[in-house]
Design an enzyme around this catalytic site. Structure first.
Site, PDB file in Angstrom:
ATOM      1  N   ASP A  35       8.657  -7.737 -13.571  1.00  0.00           N
ATOM      2  CA  ASP A  35       7.877  -8.348 -12.416  1.00  0.00           C
ATOM      3  C   ASP A  35       8.093  -9.904 -12.263  1.00  0.00           C
ATOM      4  OD1 ASP A  35       5.399  -7.108 -10.469  1.00  0.00           O
ATOM      5  OD2 ASP A  35       5.451  -9.209 -10.492  1.00  0.00           O
ATOM      6  N   ILE A  36       8.205 -10.383 -11.190  1.00  0.00           N
ATOM      7  CA  ILE A  36       8.525 -11.807 -10.981  1.00  0.00           C
ATOM      8  C   ILE A  36       7.107 -12.703 -11.234  1.00  0.00           C
ATOM      9  CG2 ILE A  36       7.739 -12.229  -8.646  1.00  0.00           C
ATOM     10  CD1 ILE A  36      10.753 -13.418  -8.264  1.00  0.00           C
ATOM     11  N   GLN A  97      -1.252  -3.141  -2.548  1.00  0.00           N
ATOM     12  CA  GLN A  97       0.403  -2.928  -2.514  1.00  0.00           C
ATOM     13  C   GLN A  97       0.752  -3.894  -1.480  1.00  0.00           C
ATOM     14  OE1 GLN A  97       1.172   1.073  -1.142  1.00  0.00           O
ATOM     15  NE2 GLN A  97       3.527   0.730  -1.623  1.00  0.00           N
ATOM     16  N   HIS A 103       6.594   2.152  -6.432  1.00  0.00           N
ATOM     17  CA  HIS A 103       6.809   1.788  -7.795  1.00  0.00           C
ATOM     18  C   HIS A 103       5.677   1.641  -8.661  1.00  0.00           C
ATOM     19  CE1 HIS A 103       5.070  -1.596  -5.192  1.00  0.00           C
ATOM     20  NE2 HIS A 103       4.315  -2.023  -6.006  1.00  0.00           N
ATOM     21  N   HIS A 105       3.975   0.008 -11.850  1.00  0.00           N
ATOM     22  CA  HIS A 105       3.775  -1.140 -12.768  1.00  0.00           C
ATOM     23  C   HIS A 105       3.305  -0.538 -14.154  1.00  0.00           C
ATOM     24  CE1 HIS A 105       2.510  -4.496  -9.466  1.00  0.00           C
ATOM     25  NE2 HIS A 105       2.417  -3.122  -8.940  1.00  0.00           N
TER      26      HIS A 105
HETATM   27  P1  5GP Z   1       2.223  -4.286  -5.364  1.00  0.00           P
HETATM   28  O1  5GP Z   1       1.483  -5.595  -5.123  1.00  0.00           O
HETATM   29  O2  5GP Z   1       3.203  -3.893  -4.098  1.00  0.00           O
HETATM   30  O3  5GP Z   1       1.605  -3.121  -6.008  1.00  0.00           O
HETATM   31  O4  5GP Z   1       3.671  -4.709  -6.396  1.00  0.00           O
HETATM   32  C1  5GP Z   1       4.619  -5.696  -6.052  1.00  0.00           C
HETATM   33  C2  5GP Z   1       5.084  -6.222  -7.286  1.00  0.00           C
HETATM   34  O5  5GP Z   1       6.308  -6.748  -6.861  1.00  0.00           O
HETATM   35  C3  5GP Z   1       3.917  -7.734  -7.443  1.00  0.00           C
HETATM   36  O6  5GP Z   1       3.506  -7.423  -8.578  1.00  0.00           O
HETATM   37  C4  5GP Z   1       5.123  -8.803  -7.335  1.00  0.00           C
HETATM   38  O7  5GP Z   1       4.641  -9.951  -8.326  1.00  0.00           O
HETATM   39  C5  5GP Z   1       6.665  -8.171  -7.525  1.00  0.00           C
HETATM   40  N1  5GP Z   1       7.483  -8.759  -6.708  1.00  0.00           N
HETATM   41  C6  5GP Z   1       7.590  -9.145  -5.426  1.00  0.00           C
HETATM   42  N2  5GP Z   1       8.559  -9.971  -5.050  1.00  0.00           N
HETATM   43  C7  5GP Z   1       9.575  -9.698  -6.265  1.00  0.00           C
HETATM   44  C8  5GP Z   1      10.810  -9.799  -6.631  1.00  0.00           C
HETATM   45  O8  5GP Z   1      11.613 -10.438  -5.730  1.00  0.00           O
HETATM   46  N3  5GP Z   1      11.464  -9.501  -7.597  1.00  0.00           N
HETATM   47  C9  5GP Z   1      10.539  -8.951  -8.712  1.00  0.00           C
HETATM   48  N4  5GP Z   1      11.203  -8.681  -9.812  1.00  0.00           N
HETATM   49  N5  5GP Z   1       9.287  -8.756  -8.394  1.00  0.00           N
HETATM   50  C10 5GP Z   1       8.725  -8.810  -7.007  1.00  0.00           C
END
Ligand code: 5GP
Ligand code: ZN
Length: 117
Positions: A35-36, A97, A103, A105
């Site tokens: 994760d970034i 999300q 995805h 985590h």
């Molecule tokens: P969500 O918030 O949808 O559950 O998780 C999305 C995740 O993607 C977040 O934890 C965010 O930090 C990660 N993320 C967003 N953009 C990028 C990216 O360009 N590269 C990577 N490696 N992670 C990303």
């Protein structure tokens, strides 16, 4: 068509290699990358290569890919030497999300509070 890559999807672009990512594991059906914006010492995202907006729709349409994501999540945790870890599927913007490509985590490497809030 269901499951096909979406032009405007960040994670489809990572699957295609169009956006760089630190990939830690890849299988025929999944990609796992760091994760970034990590929230724990181990914070890896495991995604199916097919595009579905969330985990439940993935499981309904392609149960094998959903199972492959879970298996890969466990393998990543083992490789990271995370004895205890959490697998999270945020579903819906109200749950945090932000990327609408299913995805998992995988979070570990520190104590994890329960309930998570
Ligand atoms: P969500 O918030 O949808 O559950 O998780 C999305 C995740 O993607 C977040 O934890 C965010 O930090 C990660 N993320 C967003 N953009 C990028 C990216 O360009 N590269 C990577 N490696 N992670 C990303
Ligand atoms: Zn996608």
């Amino acid at each position: 068509m269901a499951g096909e890559p979406q032009a405007d999807c960040l994670f489809c672009k990572i699957v295609a290699g169009e956006v760089p990512a630190t990939v830690v594991r890849e299988t025929e059906t999944t990609v796992a990358f760091r994760d970034i914006n990590p929230q724990a010492p181990t914070h890896v995202l495991v995604i199916p290569k097919v595009h579905y907006p969330d985990a439940a729709s993935l499981a309904a349409a392609d149960p094998k890919a959903a199972a492959d994501v879970l298996r890969a999540a466990g393998e990543v945790a083992a490789e990271e030497k995370a004895e205890s870890y959490r697998i999270v599927f945020n579903t819906g913007s109200g749950a945090g999300q932000t990327v609408f490509h299913a995805h998992a985590h995988v979070l570990g490497g520190r104590g994890l509070q329960w309930p998570p809030g």
